[in-house]
Design a protein around this motif. Structure first.
Motif, PDB file in Angstrom:
ATOM      1  N   GLU A  19       0.840  -1.184   0.000  1.00 57.27           N
ATOM      2  CA  GLU A  19       0.000   0.000   0.000  1.00 57.27           C
ATOM      3  C   GLU A  19       0.884   1.246   0.000  1.00 57.27           C
ATOM      4  OE1 GLU A  19      -3.761   1.939   2.468  1.00 57.27           O
ATOM      5  OE2 GLU A  19      -2.731   0.174   3.266  1.00 57.27           O
ATOM      6  N   PHE A  21       1.544   5.341   0.634  1.00 56.82           N
ATOM      7  CA  PHE A  21       1.127   6.396   1.538  1.00 56.82           C
ATOM      8  C   PHE A  21       1.655   7.741   1.057  1.00 56.82           C
ATOM      9  CE2 PHE A  21       1.113   2.450   3.873  1.00 56.82           C
ATOM     10  CZ  PHE A  21      -0.116   2.500   4.509  1.00 56.82           C
ATOM     11  N   HIS A  22       0.891   8.788   1.336  1.00 54.86           N
ATOM     12  CA  HIS A  22       1.288  10.154   0.971  1.00 54.86           C
ATOM     13  C   HIS A  22       2.642  10.445   1.611  1.00 54.86           C
ATOM     14  CE1 HIS A  22       1.370  14.527   0.928  1.00 54.86           C
ATOM     15  NE2 HIS A  22       0.387  14.504   0.032  1.00 54.86           N
ATOM     16  N   THR A  25       2.015  13.402   4.469  1.00 49.74           N
ATOM     17  CA  THR A  25       1.072  13.228   5.575  1.00 49.74           C
ATOM     18  C   THR A  25       1.038  11.812   6.126  1.00 49.74           C
ATOM     19  OG1 THR A  25      -0.791  12.649   4.136  1.00 49.74           O
ATOM     20  CG2 THR A  25      -0.421  15.002   4.576  1.00 49.74           C
ATOM     21  N   GLY A  26       1.492  10.847   5.347  1.00 49.99           N
ATOM     22  CA  GLY A  26       1.433   9.459   5.782  1.00 49.99           C
ATOM     23  C   GLY A  26       0.062   8.827   5.594  1.00 49.99           C
ATOM     24  N   MET A  27      -0.862   9.553   5.009  1.00 48.72           N
ATOM     25  CA  MET A  27      -2.212   9.029   4.770  1.00 48.72           C
ATOM     26  C   MET A  27      -2.188   8.082   3.570  1.00 48.72           C
ATOM     27  SD  MET A  27      -4.169  10.524   7.060  1.00 48.72           S
ATOM     28  CE  MET A  27      -5.799  10.308   6.391  1.00 48.72           C
ATOM     29  N   SER A  28      -3.040   7.061   3.631  1.00 49.21           N
ATOM     30  CA  SER A  28      -3.128   6.112   2.523  1.00 49.21           C
ATOM     31  C   SER A  28      -3.573   6.824   1.256  1.00 49.21           C
ATOM     32  CB  SER A  28      -4.128   5.004   2.859  1.00 49.21           C
ATOM     33  OG  SER A  28      -4.318   4.177   1.730  1.00 49.21           O
ATOM     34  N   LEU A  29      -2.962   6.466   0.132  1.00 52.45           N
ATOM     35  CA  LEU A  29      -3.347   7.030  -1.159  1.00 52.45           C
ATOM     36  C   LEU A  29      -4.414   6.177  -1.841  1.00 52.45           C
ATOM     37  CD1 LEU A  29       0.191   7.990  -2.539  1.00 52.45           C
ATOM     38  CD2 LEU A  29      -1.559   9.526  -1.624  1.00 52.45           C
TER      39      LEU A  29
END
Length: 167
Positions: A19, A21-22, A25-29
């Motif tokens: 997976e 991640f940005h 930000t570390g948010m899932s893309l």
């Protein structure tokens, strides 16, 4: 536990989902790339092909530094990673996945080795390449599910770790 239970061959040759991640930000893309492991047969064959090519050039030029140029090293990395690419997919708003990636408004990238190679070759996507490479190289990603320990792993105080000298 038997040592055989820690063999990564089967899973490395089958591949895993990584997976993305940005990078800020570390948010899932919502992007998942399926890759073979860095100890997969595909990776090993690509590596042998690259090293064989470099050896042949070295012999011809009588210069055994051939292939040590930064550009050649990077091209080899891209070639190995491309050999291990299986597919990618992107989560849609309804939660289902599509087998293309939205690159720009109205531009979808097909799930092909060629498109993957284009992306990881671009210097603006080194963060993506690094995330994929980290996933490919992490041995625990390729351990058979029965080999996952239930107890915590020993830390640096392990009997096999060198002891710090105290005075």
């Amino acid at each position: 536990m038997n040592l055989k239970n820690l063999c990564t061959e089967e899973v490395a040759d089958r591949g895993i989902d990584i997976e993305l991640f940005h990078p800020g930000t570390g948010m899932s893309l919502g992007i998942v790339i399926t890759m073979l492991g860095s100890d997969s047969l595909a990776y090993i064959e690509a590596d042998r092909k690259i090293r064989g090519r470099q050896l042949e050039q070295s012999k011809r030029k009588r210069d055994f530094t051939v292939g040590m140029e930064p550009e050649q090293i990077e091209a080899g990395l891209v070639e190995r990673m491309t050999a291990c690419f299986v597919s990618w997919k992107q989560r849609q708003d309804d939660g289902r996945f599509k087998d293309t990636l939205s690159f720009d408004e109205g531009v979808e990238l097909a799930s092909t080795k060629e498109e993957f190679k284009k992306i990881i070759s671009r210097r603006g996507f080194f963060w993506l390449r690094q995330q994929v490479q980290d996933g490919m190289d992490k041995v625990s990603n390729f351990l058979p599910s029965s080999a996952t320990p239930s107890a915590p792993q020993p830390g640096t105080s392990s009997a096999t770790a060198p002891q710090a000298k105290t005075e």
